[in-house]
Design a protein around this motif. Structure first.
Motif, PDB file in Angstrom:
ATOM      1  N   LEU A 199       0.825  -1.204   0.000  1.00 50.10           N
ATOM      2  CA  LEU A 199       0.000   0.000   0.000  1.00 50.10           C
ATOM      3  C   LEU A 199       0.863   1.260   0.000  1.00 50.10           C
ATOM      4  O   LEU A 199       0.608   2.199  -0.745  1.00 50.10           O
ATOM      5  CB  LEU A 199      -0.925   0.001   1.221  1.00 50.10           C
ATOM      6  CG  LEU A 199      -1.812   1.216   1.401  1.00 50.10           C
ATOM      7  CD1 LEU A 199      -2.817   1.326   0.263  1.00 50.10           C
ATOM      8  CD2 LEU A 199      -2.526   1.150   2.740  1.00 50.10           C
ATOM      9  N   VAL A 200       1.897   1.252   0.818  1.00 51.53           N
ATOM     10  CA  VAL A 200       2.795   2.408   0.920  1.00 51.53           C
ATOM     11  C   VAL A 200       3.534   2.636  -0.395  1.00 51.53           C
ATOM     12  O   VAL A 200       3.803   3.779  -0.773  1.00 51.53           O
ATOM     13  CB  VAL A 200       3.781   2.209   2.096  1.00 51.53           C
ATOM     14  CG1 VAL A 200       4.927   3.190   2.052  1.00 51.53           C
ATOM     15  CG2 VAL A 200       3.030   2.321   3.425  1.00 51.53           C
ATOM     16  N   GLY A 201       3.837   1.571  -1.109  1.00 52.88           N
ATOM     17  CA  GLY A 201       4.570   1.678  -2.364  1.00 52.88           C
ATOM     18  C   GLY A 201       3.760   2.230  -3.516  1.00 52.88           C
ATOM     19  O   GLY A 201       4.317   2.624  -4.543  1.00 52.88           O
ATOM     20  N   GLN A 202       2.454   2.264  -3.357  1.00 52.53           N
ATOM     21  CA  GLN A 202       1.599   2.810  -4.412  1.00 52.53           C
ATOM     22  C   GLN A 202       1.612   4.326  -4.337  1.00 52.53           C
ATOM     23  O   GLN A 202       1.656   4.906  -3.261  1.00 52.53           O
ATOM     24  CB  GLN A 202       0.167   2.317  -4.259  1.00 52.53           C
ATOM     25  CG  GLN A 202       0.001   0.831  -4.421  1.00 52.53           C
ATOM     26  CD  GLN A 202      -1.426   0.392  -4.144  1.00 52.53           C
ATOM     27  OE1 GLN A 202      -2.208   1.114  -3.559  1.00 52.53           O
ATOM     28  NE2 GLN A 202      -1.747  -0.816  -4.565  1.00 52.53           N
ATOM     29  N   GLY A 203       1.540   4.945  -5.458  1.00 55.68           N
ATOM     30  CA  GLY A 203       1.463   6.400  -5.480  1.00 55.68           C
ATOM     31  C   GLY A 203       0.034   6.873  -5.315  1.00 55.68           C
ATOM     32  O   GLY A 203      -0.866   6.088  -5.019  1.00 55.68           O
ATOM     33  N   LEU A 204      -0.163   8.155  -5.544  1.00 60.16           N
ATOM     34  CA  LEU A 204      -1.500   8.726  -5.392  1.00 60.16           C
ATOM     35  C   LEU A 204      -2.434   8.357  -6.535  1.00 60.16           C
ATOM     36  O   LEU A 204      -3.634   8.492  -6.416  1.00 60.16           O
ATOM     37  CB  LEU A 204      -1.401  10.255  -5.287  1.00 60.16           C
ATOM     38  CG  LEU A 204      -0.854  10.770  -3.959  1.00 60.16           C
ATOM     39  CD1 LEU A 204      -0.674  12.276  -4.019  1.00 60.16           C
ATOM     40  CD2 LEU A 204      -1.750  10.380  -2.812  1.00 60.16           C
ATOM     41  N   GLY A 205      -1.895   7.875  -7.627  1.00 59.18           N
ATOM     42  CA  GLY A 205      -2.743   7.487  -8.743  1.00 59.18           C
ATOM     43  C   GLY A 205      -2.865   8.586  -9.779  1.00 59.18           C
ATOM     44  O   GLY A 205      -2.349   9.688  -9.612  1.00 59.18           O
ATOM     45  N   PRO A 206      -3.589   8.288 -10.866  1.00 61.31           N
ATOM     46  CA  PRO A 206      -3.621   9.196 -12.013  1.00 61.31           C
ATOM     47  C   PRO A 206      -4.558  10.394 -11.878  1.00 61.31           C
ATOM     48  O   PRO A 206      -4.482  11.319 -12.668  1.00 61.31           O
ATOM     49  CB  PRO A 206      -4.089   8.287 -13.148  1.00 61.31           C
ATOM     50  CG  PRO A 206      -4.926   7.263 -12.473  1.00 61.31           C
ATOM     51  CD  PRO A 206      -4.284   7.035 -11.132  1.00 61.31           C
ATOM     52  N   GLY A 207      -5.449  10.387 -10.901  1.00 59.00           N
ATOM     53  CA  GLY A 207      -6.406  11.484 -10.826  1.00 59.00           C
ATOM     54  C   GLY A 207      -6.736  11.877  -9.404  1.00 59.00           C
ATOM     55  O   GLY A 207      -6.261  11.272  -8.436  1.00 59.00           O
ATOM     56  N   LEU A 208      -7.559  12.888  -9.287  1.00 59.77           N
ATOM     57  CA  LEU A 208      -7.942  13.410  -7.983  1.00 59.77           C
ATOM     58  C   LEU A 208      -8.727  12.379  -7.169  1.00 59.77           C
ATOM     59  O   LEU A 208      -8.493  12.208  -5.970  1.00 59.77           O
ATOM     60  CB  LEU A 208      -8.755  14.692  -8.166  1.00 59.77           C
ATOM     61  CG  LEU A 208      -8.963  15.573  -6.961  1.00 59.77           C
ATOM     62  CD1 LEU A 208      -7.640  15.937  -6.290  1.00 59.77           C
ATOM     63  CD2 LEU A 208      -9.723  16.830  -7.348  1.00 59.77           C
ATOM     64  N   ARG A 209      -9.645  11.661  -7.803  1.00 52.38           N
ATOM     65  CA  ARG A 209     -10.444  10.650  -7.100  1.00 52.38           C
ATOM     66  C   ARG A 209      -9.548   9.531  -6.576  1.00 52.38           C
ATOM     67  O   ARG A 209      -9.669   9.110  -5.430  1.00 52.38           O
ATOM     68  CB  ARG A 209     -11.530  10.085  -8.023  1.00 52.38           C
ATOM     69  CG  ARG A 209     -12.239   8.842  -7.517  1.00 52.38           C
ATOM     70  CD  ARG A 209     -13.012   9.013  -6.230  1.00 52.38           C
ATOM     71  NE  ARG A 209     -14.104   9.936  -6.408  1.00 52.38           N
ATOM     72  CZ  ARG A 209     -14.740  10.518  -5.392  1.00 52.38           C
ATOM     73  NH1 ARG A 209     -14.385  10.279  -4.162  1.00 52.38           N
ATOM     74  NH2 ARG A 209     -15.714  11.340  -5.621  1.00 52.38           N
ATOM     75  N   SER A 210      -8.640   9.036  -7.394  1.00 56.56           N
ATOM     76  CA  SER A 210      -7.760   7.953  -6.942  1.00 56.56           C
ATOM     77  C   SER A 210      -6.842   8.429  -5.821  1.00 56.56           C
ATOM     78  O   SER A 210      -6.581   7.698  -4.866  1.00 56.56           O
ATOM     79  CB  SER A 210      -6.944   7.380  -8.103  1.00 56.56           C
ATOM     80  OG  SER A 210      -6.072   8.352  -8.633  1.00 56.56           O
ATOM     81  N   ALA A 211      -6.374   9.675  -5.911  1.00 56.82           N
ATOM     82  CA  ALA A 211      -5.520  10.223  -4.863  1.00 56.82           C
ATOM     83  C   ALA A 211      -6.296  10.330  -3.550  1.00 56.82           C
ATOM     84  O   ALA A 211      -5.793   9.978  -2.481  1.00 56.82           O
ATOM     85  CB  ALA A 211      -4.976  11.588  -5.279  1.00 56.82           C
TER      86      ALA A 211
END
Length: 109
Positions: free
Chosen positions: A71-83
């Motif tokens: 989980l920590v290794g994942q970034g915020l993702g491609p968009g505002l909702r995923s972040a």
């Protein structure tokens, strides 16, 4: 360790909002949560290791702990909702760690 500061960060991360927060706020929360997780993870692991190995409680907590590096290794993702979703998930993870860490420093393991 400032438990109150950790709780404030968790509350900011998991609050239900009617609109998505600005991306910069999510980046700041993400960084704060990662720092708290880095502090709390070894403490929670120590507490969980004191449980009877093989118990349902040990297994459930150990399984949760084992997912945290991914989980920590994942970034915020491609968009505002995923972040926003990722920050909320990190907030719940941080709460789990705080609940399972000896934040008082009284553990004499």
């Amino acid at each position: 360790m400032d438990v109150r500061a950790i709780e404030v960060t968790i509350n900011r991360a998991v609050v239900q909002r009617s609109t998505l927060p600005p991306y910069e706020e999510l980046r700041e929360l993400h960084a704060e949560l990662l720092a708290h997780i880095e502090t709390l993870l070894p403490l929670a692991e120590e507490q969980v290791s004191d449980l009877w190995r093989g118990s349902v409680e040990w297994y459930q907590k150990r399984s949760k702990l084992d997912t945290i590096p991914h989980l920590v290794g994942q970034g915020l993702g491609p968009g505002l909702r995923s972040a926003s979703d990722h920050v909320r998930h990190l907030g719940r993870t941080c709460q789990f760690l705080l609940n399972n860490a000896d934040a008082s420093g009284e553990h004499a393991g």
